[in-house]
Design a protein around this motif. Structure first.
Motif, PDB file in Angstrom:
ATOM      1  N   THR A   1     -12.688   1.646   2.514  1.00  5.81           N
ATOM      2  CA  THR A   1     -12.415   2.038   1.133  1.00  5.81           C
ATOM      3  C   THR A   1     -13.592   2.795   0.537  1.00  5.81           C
TER       4      THR A   1
ATOM      5  N   GLU B   1       0.835  -1.206   0.000  1.00  8.55           N
ATOM      6  CA  GLU B   1       0.000   0.000   0.000  1.00  8.55           C
ATOM      7  C   GLU B   1       0.863   1.246   0.000  1.00  8.55           C
TER       8      GLU B   1
ATOM      9  N   SER C   1      -8.371  -0.346  -5.150  1.00 12.23           N
ATOM     10  CA  SER C   1      -8.419  -1.803  -5.255  1.00 12.23           C
ATOM     11  C   SER C   1      -9.612  -2.305  -4.454  1.00 12.23           C
TER      12      SER C   1
ATOM     13  N   HIS D   1     -15.295  -8.732  -0.564  1.00  6.71           N
ATOM     14  CA  HIS D   1     -14.056  -7.950  -0.511  1.00  6.71           C
ATOM     15  C   HIS D   1     -13.236  -8.282   0.742  1.00  6.71           C
TER      16      HIS D   1
ATOM     17  N   HIS E   1      -7.042   5.004  -8.387  1.00  5.38           N
ATOM     18  CA  HIS E   1      -7.565   3.662  -8.617  1.00  5.38           C
ATOM     19  C   HIS E   1      -7.660   2.980  -7.252  1.00  5.38           C
TER      20      HIS E   1
ATOM     21  N   ASN F   1      -5.526   0.970  -1.655  1.00  3.04           N
ATOM     22  CA  ASN F   1      -6.685   0.245  -1.134  1.00  3.04           C
ATOM     23  C   ASN F   1      -7.644   1.218  -0.457  1.00  3.04           C
TER      24      ASN F   1
ATOM     25  N   ARG G   1      -9.561  -9.935   0.969  1.00  5.21           N
ATOM     26  CA  ARG G   1      -8.492  -9.119   1.561  1.00  5.21           C
ATOM     27  C   ARG G   1      -7.964  -9.733   2.854  1.00  5.21           C
TER      28      ARG G   1
ATOM     29  N   ASP H   1     -11.976  -5.786  -4.280  1.00  5.61           N
ATOM     30  CA  ASP H   1     -12.028  -7.174  -4.733  1.00  5.61           C
ATOM     31  C   ASP H   1     -13.428  -7.762  -4.784  1.00  5.61           C
TER      32      ASP H   1
ATOM     33  N   THR I   1      -2.670   4.113  -7.207  1.00  5.50           N
ATOM     34  CA  THR I   1      -3.452   2.933  -6.875  1.00  5.50           C
ATOM     35  C   THR I   1      -3.311   2.697  -5.383  1.00  5.50           C
TER      36      THR I   1
ATOM     37  N   HIS J   1     -10.596  -0.665  -9.289  1.00  6.45           N
ATOM     38  CA  HIS J   1      -9.754  -1.658  -9.955  1.00  6.45           C
ATOM     39  C   HIS J   1      -9.941  -2.972  -9.227  1.00  6.45           C
ATOM     40  N   SER J   2     -10.260  -4.008  -9.976  1.00 10.18           N
ATOM     41  CA  SER J   2     -10.470  -5.317  -9.365  1.00 10.18           C
ATOM     42  C   SER J   2      -9.753  -6.396 -10.150  1.00 10.18           C
TER      43      SER J   2
END
Length: 172
Positions: free
Chosen positions: A86, A15, A64, A73, A62, A41, A77, A66, A39, A110-111
């Motif tokens: 987030t 991160e 992240s 998510h 961006h 989290n 994570r 999931d 980018t 972004h995933s």
């Protein structure tokens, strides 16, 4: 531009906002009028940094994510509460942009597609719309480690992927 550099993408290796000097680096990037992409989290972005990124004219952030739900998510994570943090960060940025009438930064989800989130791909676009995100980027998982290999799409999921993607595109 400095040495011909036009764009700086701050990402990877963990991160970026875990480093205390990252905000200084981000500010310097924009002080040199470079196109900046970050980018993250999103869990460590303070309200002050959010506001600064908007004021500095940062170009893209961006996030992240999931899964389009906390359950998916946070499970991917491996840490409970990360989805909420987030999404809260994204909403704070989107709200500040609307309040100030400033277009940048573009907020992006972004995933990475896994066997845990591929079936809910259309829901990523619903989430994006709900929280003020203008774009969703998706990459296929590249599994290097055994714990990653367990998340690779099954043959059945791969076969259904065009149908899932079509539904996601129509949701978008």
């Amino acid at each position: 531009h400095l040495l011909g550099v036009k764009q700086v993408y701050v990402l990877g290796g963990g991160e970026p906002l875990a480093r205390p000097d990252t905000p200084i680096i981000l500010e310097r990037i924009k002080a040199h009028n470079l196109y900046g992409m970050l980018t993250t989290n999103g869990t460590l972005m303070s309200a002050k940094l959010s506001e600064n990124l908007i004021n500095w004219g940062w170009n893209e952030i961006h996030f992240s994510i999931d899964g389009p739900t906390a359950k998916i998510h946070d499970n991917l994570r491996g840490r409970k509460g990360t989805f909420r943090k987030t999404v809260r960060t994204i909403c704070r940025l989107a709200h500040h942009k609307r309040r100030t009438g400033i277009d940048n930064p573009e907020l992006v989800i972004h995933s990475v597609l896994t066997n845990q989130n591929v079936d809910v791909l259309p829901e990523f676009f619903e989430l994006a719309h709900a929280i003020g995100v203008s774009r969703v980027d998706v990459d296929e998982l590249i599994a290097y480690r055994p714990e990653q290999r367990r998340l690779v799409l099954s043959q059945e999921q791969r076969k259904r992927l065009p149908e899932i993607a079509e539904k996601a595109a129509s949701t978008a």
